[in-house]
Design a protein around this motif. Structure first.
Motif, PDB file in Angstrom:
ATOM      1  N   LYS A 110      11.374  10.832  -3.557  1.00  0.00           N
ATOM      2  CA  LYS A 110      10.431   9.394  -3.231  1.00  0.00           C
ATOM      3  C   LYS A 110      10.804   8.752  -2.183  1.00  0.00           C
ATOM      4  CE  LYS A 110       8.316   7.372  -7.744  1.00  0.00           C
ATOM      5  NZ  LYS A 110       9.026   7.257  -8.828  1.00  0.00           N
ATOM      6  N   GLU A 112       1.579   1.741   4.163  1.00  0.00           N
ATOM      7  CA  GLU A 112       0.778   2.244   3.243  1.00  0.00           C
ATOM      8  C   GLU A 112       1.618   2.513   1.814  1.00  0.00           C
ATOM      9  OE1 GLU A 112      -2.458   0.674   2.262  1.00  0.00           O
ATOM     10  OE2 GLU A 112      -1.956   0.366   4.831  1.00  0.00           O
ATOM     11  N   TYR A 113       2.473   2.919   2.010  1.00  0.00           N
ATOM     12  CA  TYR A 113       2.710   4.434   0.852  1.00  0.00           C
ATOM     13  C   TYR A 113       4.357   2.789  -0.100  1.00  0.00           C
ATOM     14  CZ  TYR A 113       6.775   7.389  -1.508  1.00  0.00           C
ATOM     15  OH  TYR A 113       7.656   7.468  -2.203  1.00  0.00           O
ATOM     16  N   LYS A 173       4.203  -0.361   0.209  1.00  0.00           N
ATOM     17  CA  LYS A 173       3.273  -1.661  -0.664  1.00  0.00           C
ATOM     18  C   LYS A 173       3.713  -0.918  -2.269  1.00  0.00           C
ATOM     19  CE  LYS A 173       0.417  -2.493   3.265  1.00  0.00           C
ATOM     20  NZ  LYS A 173      -0.996  -2.612   3.254  1.00  0.00           N
ATOM     21  N   GLU A 174       3.661   0.171  -2.391  1.00  0.00           N
ATOM     22  CA  GLU A 174       3.523   0.530  -3.849  1.00  0.00           C
ATOM     23  C   GLU A 174       4.849   0.056  -4.496  1.00  0.00           C
ATOM     24  OE1 GLU A 174       2.671   4.500  -4.841  1.00  0.00           O
ATOM     25  OE2 GLU A 174       1.152   4.561  -2.957  1.00  0.00           O
ATOM     26  N   PHE A 175       6.061   0.117  -3.488  1.00  0.00           N
ATOM     27  CA  PHE A 175       7.115  -0.111  -4.339  1.00  0.00           C
ATOM     28  C   PHE A 175       7.790  -1.653  -4.199  1.00  0.00           C
ATOM     29  CE2 PHE A 175       7.074   3.611  -2.534  1.00  0.00           C
ATOM     30  CZ  PHE A 175       7.609   4.561  -4.047  1.00  0.00           C
TER      31      PHE A 175
END
Ligand SMILES: [Zn+2]
Length: 133
Positions: free
Chosen positions: A40, A127-128, A130-132
């Motif tokens: 990740k 954006e990626y 933000k998922e974490f």
């Protein structure tokens, strides 16, 4: 026909990037590229195998997902190629003490005409992340 993102596809991206942006960086050893595990945070890496003197680029298996923009993967491969051209994990003379010294990778990519790849990467990572949160 849908293009499958496998190791052969990765190699075709590497060939494309090398011939387009790194034409003045000779390939002095064997260079391999493959998808690794689904990482990740570590999106790409380059290593030199001391025994075979070959360079190995590994790209996160996460990037097999066709939803990830191709420019993001190109940016990741080009980042590792920049290390190669700077003498990190490659037979070329080392140009810096540390591979990321003072933003050298970004600057090099910009000067080689890859600003659009950096921008695509920036947009995606924003954006990626933000998922974490
Ligand atoms: Zn790096």
């Amino acid at each position: 026909m849908k293009i499958q993102r496998d190791d052969i596809w990765l190699l075709s991206r590497l060939d494309y990037l090398w011939s387009r942006y790194f034409i003045n960086t000779p390939q002095n050893n064997k260079v391999f590229i493959k998808f690794g595990r689904f990482a990740k945070f570590r999106l790409g890496s380059i290593k030199l195998d001391k025994k075979s003197k070959s360079s190995f680029i590994t790209i996160t298996g996460m990037f097999k997902n066709p939803k990830i923009p191709m420019a993001v993967i190109d940016c990741t491969i080009a980042h590792e190629l920049t290390h190669y051209s700077h003498g990190f994990s490659s037979p070329h003379p080392k140009m810096h003490k540390y591979p990321h010294e003072g933003g050298v990778v970004k600057r090099e990519m910009q000067s080689r005409g890859m600003g659009h790849l950096l921008k695509a990467y920036r947009d995606w990572i924003k954006e990626y992340r933000k998922e974490f949160r």
